[in-house]
Design a protein around this motif. Structure first.
Motif, PDB file in Angstrom:
ATOM      1  N   ASP A 117       0.823  -1.208   0.000  1.00  0.00           N
ATOM      2  CA  ASP A 117       0.000   0.000   0.000  1.00  0.00           C
ATOM      3  C   ASP A 117       0.856   1.257   0.000  1.00  0.00           C
ATOM      4  O   ASP A 117       0.504   2.259  -0.627  1.00  0.00           O
ATOM      5  N   ARG A 118       1.977   1.213   0.691  1.00  0.00           N
ATOM      6  CA  ARG A 118       2.873   2.370   0.697  1.00  0.00           C
ATOM      7  C   ARG A 118       3.434   2.632  -0.694  1.00  0.00           C
ATOM      8  O   ARG A 118       3.486   3.780  -1.163  1.00  0.00           O
ATOM      9  N   ILE A 119       3.846   1.558  -1.358  1.00  0.00           N
ATOM     10  CA  ILE A 119       4.381   1.709  -2.722  1.00  0.00           C
ATOM     11  C   ILE A 119       3.311   2.233  -3.664  1.00  0.00           C
ATOM     12  O   ILE A 119       3.556   3.158  -4.456  1.00  0.00           O
ATOM     13  N   ASN A 120       2.119   1.657  -3.586  1.00  0.00           N
ATOM     14  CA  ASN A 120       1.032   2.063  -4.488  1.00  0.00           C
ATOM     15  C   ASN A 120       0.691   3.542  -4.320  1.00  0.00           C
ATOM     16  O   ASN A 120       0.570   4.281  -5.309  1.00  0.00           O
ATOM     17  N   ASN A 121       0.534   3.966  -3.087  1.00  0.00           N
ATOM     18  CA  ASN A 121       0.171   5.367  -2.839  1.00  0.00           C
ATOM     19  C   ASN A 121       1.307   6.322  -3.198  1.00  0.00           C
ATOM     20  O   ASN A 121       1.063   7.426  -3.692  1.00  0.00           O
ATOM     21  N   THR A 122       2.528   5.890  -2.983  1.00  0.00           N
ATOM     22  CA  THR A 122       3.666   6.730  -3.361  1.00  0.00           C
ATOM     23  C   THR A 122       3.729   6.910  -4.871  1.00  0.00           C
ATOM     24  O   THR A 122       4.001   8.020  -5.367  1.00  0.00           O
ATOM     25  N   LEU A 123       3.469   5.854  -5.611  1.00  0.00           N
ATOM     26  CA  LEU A 123       3.468   5.943  -7.076  1.00  0.00           C
ATOM     27  C   LEU A 123       2.366   6.885  -7.563  1.00  0.00           C
ATOM     28  O   LEU A 123       2.564   7.651  -8.512  1.00  0.00           O
ATOM     29  N   HIS A 124       1.217   6.836  -6.913  1.00  0.00           N
ATOM     30  CA  HIS A 124       0.132   7.750  -7.285  1.00  0.00           C
ATOM     31  C   HIS A 124       0.510   9.194  -6.985  1.00  0.00           C
ATOM     32  O   HIS A 124       0.203  10.110  -7.771  1.00  0.00           O
ATOM     33  N   ALA A 125       1.158   9.417  -5.858  1.00  0.00           N
ATOM     34  CA  ALA A 125       1.596  10.776  -5.524  1.00  0.00           C
ATOM     35  C   ALA A 125       2.595  11.293  -6.548  1.00  0.00           C
ATOM     36  O   ALA A 125       2.519  12.455  -6.985  1.00  0.00           O
ATOM     37  N   LEU A 126       3.520  10.438  -6.979  1.00  0.00           N
ATOM     38  CA  LEU A 126       4.493  10.832  -7.999  1.00  0.00           C
ATOM     39  C   LEU A 126       3.804  11.132  -9.329  1.00  0.00           C
ATOM     40  O   LEU A 126       4.150  12.098 -10.013  1.00  0.00           O
ATOM     41  N   MET A 127       2.824  10.311  -9.699  1.00  0.00           N
ATOM     42  CA  MET A 127       2.123  10.532 -10.955  1.00  0.00           C
ATOM     43  C   MET A 127       1.404  11.873 -10.962  1.00  0.00           C
ATOM     44  O   MET A 127       1.480  12.634 -11.940  1.00  0.00           O
ATOM     45  N   HIS A 128       0.709  12.190  -9.870  1.00  0.00           N
ATOM     46  CA  HIS A 128       0.010  13.468  -9.791  1.00  0.00           C
ATOM     47  C   HIS A 128       0.989  14.645  -9.860  1.00  0.00           C
ATOM     48  O   HIS A 128       0.722  15.661 -10.507  1.00  0.00           O
ATOM     49  N   THR A 129       2.132  14.486  -9.219  1.00  0.00           N
ATOM     50  CA  THR A 129       3.138  15.550  -9.239  1.00  0.00           C
ATOM     51  C   THR A 129       3.686  15.754 -10.652  1.00  0.00           C
ATOM     52  O   THR A 129       3.856  16.891 -11.112  1.00  0.00           O
TER      53      THR A 129
END
Length: 232
Positions: free
Chosen positions: A37-49
């Motif tokens: 879950d940490r990896i998934n949410n971090t990837l989403h945060a990077l994508m939005h950025t």
């Protein structure tokens, strides 16, 4: 900036939506108890950025790295979507697999968007070789001289060959516009139906709340708008 997003109010609005989504995903990553879950949410945060940065044309030198990162994220979510039920830490159950499949599509679409924008703004080698000057100026002058039949046609052919050529990208952009429009409508429906109760997607370890549906709706709408500008 992207074409019609030269309108400051629209650009700032979409930037705020993307950064809000990224901040929410980052907060979810910090709170998550499971590494997946940490990896998934971090990837989403990077994508939005990265999407927010693209609106302003920031960091063009890292374009290849951005595409590589997003393509890797798409592969990561695809692997989760097709993982066997024995892998409990990955997406499991039909809702969880569908969620990971959609997130894989989102990451791949973001990589595609950056690629299409690079295609739109990159001139051909002929155009780069021509430089800022007009190499056909002498030909144009000769074409106007008497006794030089056929030079008008030659000048036209030379000018056409030297001009920049863009690879058509309307078809994938249009398909992705329709896809994310449908996704936005789906998440909006789920948001309206999901008033008081929250559900847990088996294998994702996190509850899906109204906030999740609201942000997914905004994210899908933003993606649809950004792809729509490429079809104009």
């Amino acid at each position: 900036m992207i074409r019609v997003f030269n309108i400051p109010a629209l650009t700032w609005t979409l930037t705020a939506v993307l950064l809000l989504g990224g901040a929410y995903n980052l907060a979810q990553a910090v709170r998550a108890r499971h590494l997946t879950d940490r990896i998934n949410n971090t990837l989403h945060a990077l994508m939005h950025t990265l999407m927010a940065a693209m609106l302003w044309g920031l960091a063009p030198a890292t374009t290849l790295a951005q595409i590589t990162l997003l393509a890797g994220a798409a592969l990561w979510f695809t692997l989760q979507a097709v993982a066997r039920p024995q892998f409990k830490l990955l997406c499991n159950g039909t809702p969880g697999k569908l969620k990971c499949a959609y997130h894989s599509l989102t990451m791949a679409a973001a990589a595609t968007m950056i690629t299409l924008m690079t295609t739109h703004t990159t001139p051909t080698p002929e155009a780069r070789t021509a430089g800022p000057t007009n190499p056909t100026a002498g030909t144009a002058a000769m074409a106007d001289m008497p006794g030089m039949p056929g030079m008008h046609a030659a000048h036209h052919m030379t000018t056409t060959a030297a001009g920049p050529t863009l690879i058509p990208s309307h078809t994938p952009a249009l398909l992705l516009t329709l896809t994310f429009t449908a996704a936005a409508a789906t998440f909006l429906t789920l948001l309206l139906r999901h008033r008081r109760k929250s559900t847990t997607h088996q294998g994702t370890h996190q509850k899906t709340t109204r906030t999740d549906h609201a942000l997914e709706t905004l994210s899908a709408t933003t993606m649809a708008l950004m792809f729509a500008t490429m079809t104009a």
